[in-house]
Design an enzyme around this catalytic site. Structure first.
Site, PDB file in Angstrom:
ATOM      1  N   LYS A  54      18.696  10.422 -41.254  1.00  0.00           N
ATOM      2  CA  LYS A  54      18.221   9.366 -40.417  1.00  0.00           C
ATOM      3  C   LYS A  54      17.246   8.619 -41.341  1.00  0.00           C
ATOM      4  O   LYS A  54      18.239   7.082 -40.892  1.00  0.00           O
ATOM      5  CB  LYS A  54      16.327   9.909 -40.422  1.00  0.00           C
ATOM      6  CG  LYS A  54      16.189  10.605 -39.251  1.00  0.00           C
ATOM      7  CD  LYS A  54      14.901  11.369 -38.369  1.00  0.00           C
ATOM      8  CE  LYS A  54      15.139  12.576 -38.295  1.00  0.00           C
ATOM      9  NZ  LYS A  54      14.282  12.803 -37.743  1.00  0.00           N
ATOM     10  N   GLN A  98       8.404  14.521 -41.113  1.00  0.00           N
ATOM     11  CA  GLN A  98       9.332  15.411 -40.030  1.00  0.00           C
ATOM     12  C   GLN A  98       8.609  16.757 -40.055  1.00  0.00           C
ATOM     13  O   GLN A  98       7.651  17.070 -41.122  1.00  0.00           O
ATOM     14  CB  GLN A  98      10.268  15.831 -41.204  1.00  0.00           C
ATOM     15  CG  GLN A  98      11.693  16.557 -40.853  1.00  0.00           C
ATOM     16  CD  GLN A  98      12.849  15.648 -39.677  1.00  0.00           C
ATOM     17  OE1 GLN A  98      12.023  15.298 -39.939  1.00  0.00           O
ATOM     18  NE2 GLN A  98      12.323  17.144 -38.565  1.00  0.00           N
ATOM     19  N   ASP A 121       7.893   8.286 -34.082  1.00  0.00           N
ATOM     20  CA  ASP A 121       8.346   9.195 -33.898  1.00  0.00           C
ATOM     21  C   ASP A 121       7.530   9.904 -31.692  1.00  0.00           C
ATOM     22  O   ASP A 121       7.683  10.456 -30.598  1.00  0.00           O
ATOM     23  CB  ASP A 121       8.174  10.497 -33.895  1.00  0.00           C
ATOM     24  CG  ASP A 121       9.036  11.206 -34.298  1.00  0.00           C
ATOM     25  OD1 ASP A 121      10.559  11.286 -33.905  1.00  0.00           O
ATOM     26  OD2 ASP A 121       8.971  12.494 -35.230  1.00  0.00           O
TER      27      ASP A 121
END
Ligand code: NAD
Length: 288
Positions: A54, A98, A121
């Site tokens: 990422k 994460q 997200d």
């Protein structure tokens, strides 16, 4: 093999290059580039790989990197302090915690510290609620990427029978809502579904995100269906998904490979979300 293989890697490259062009324009207009903060707690090897990918993609597209790595022993307060700092920093456009976080941390409580406008997200309660109501907001990257794949391959969604296998907040639930928003008739399957294959055989569009290697075989697929495999599993012979690709490709009309299908699109959508977040934070309307 009869199915057309969906080239997620190529579509992701296109999307990333479009985002990079838009980041360059943003930078020219504002004098600074949007920033992405990835927050990794602990040393889980798979999470480490995902975060590296990422960051590399974000860097290549011109975003500023605000990565933070905390030890696996970090307390919830320590992680919270980092998230609050990033939340308050105007140079940080997007924050990604994460997942999964180490077991002693309450990831729901931590995600709740991310302001909705930086939640790239799409996991905060506000963004999940906006999606459930069909209103604009930041969408979870993986299901958003699946929608791009379906559109790029002209898969008709209005009135189509769509079956989603899995109901996680990160993939299955938002996937079902995005398909519903496009007027598909959506069924969600999960670990308690009776006769999974029978339900899946109804699907014109089958999205599988169960986290079980090879769960879906040819007996669960309607001839000509579009089959999207979200699962990722590392085995001795490399990566594989939740779908028995070789067998299902004999029946399906379209299928995503693993690797090279959904995975690359997830990263491309993270970049697109970060730019959207920066644009909205500037009080501007994001590009359609
Ligand atoms: P999860 O474990 O949170 O959820 C799995 C879901 O599958 C649950 O809702 C469960 O009810 C359902 N399920 C479990 N067993 C089932 C069964 N036998 N029949 C039907 N449903 C069943 O997982 P997740 O985070 O949603 O991820 C799913 C998979 O997708 C994993 O393999 C994960 O690694 C992968 N993933 C890939 C990407 C990507 O970018 N390609 C992104 C996120 C997740």
């Amino acid at each position: 093999m009869s199915a057309t293989i969906i080239d997620g890697a190529a579509l992701a490259r296109e999307s990333r290059s479009e985002t990079a062009d838009r980041v360059a324009k943003f930078r020219a207009a504002h004098g600074w580039a949007p920033g992405l903060a990835t927050v990794l707690v602990g040393d889980d090897p798979a999470s480490d790989v995902y975060v590296r990918r990422k960051r590399k993609a974000a860097d290549a597209a011109g975003f500023v990197d605000f990565h933070r790595h905390l030890p696996g022993s970090a307390s919830e307060t320590e992680v919270a302090v980092v998230l609050e700092e990033l939340a308050a920093d105007p140079a940080v456009s997007g924050i990604l915690l994460q997942l999964p976080t180490p077991g002693h941390l309450d990831s729901d409580e931590l995600v709740a510290l991310i302001p909705a406008e930086k939640d790239v997200d799409g996991l905060t309660t506000l963004n999940a609620g906006l999606l459930a109501q069909g209103r604009p907001g930041l969408r979870p990257c993986t299901p958003a990427g699946v929608m791009v794949l379906l559109d790029e391959y002209d898969v008709p969604l209005g009135g189509a029978e769509a079956v989603v296998v899995g109901r996680s907040p990160l993939v299955g639930k938002p996937m079902a809502q995005l398909l519903l928003a496009r007027n598909a008739t959506v069924t969600t399957c999960h670990s308690r579904t009776r006769d999974l294959a029978e339900v899946c055989r109804r699907a014109d569009v089958l999205v599988v995100a169960a986290g079980i290697p090879g769960l879906i075989g040819a007996d669960a697929v309607k001839p000509g269906a579009a089959v999207i495999d979200v699962g990722i599993h590392r085995g001795e012979n490399g990566l594989r998904g939740d779908v028995d690709t070789a067998a299902v490709a004999e029946v399906a009309g379209l299928i995503t490979p693993v690797p090279g299908g959904v995975g690359p699109m997830t990263i491309a959508m993270l970049l697109a979300n970060t730019l959207t977040a920066a644009t909205v934070q500037q009080g501007l309307r994001p590009a359609a």
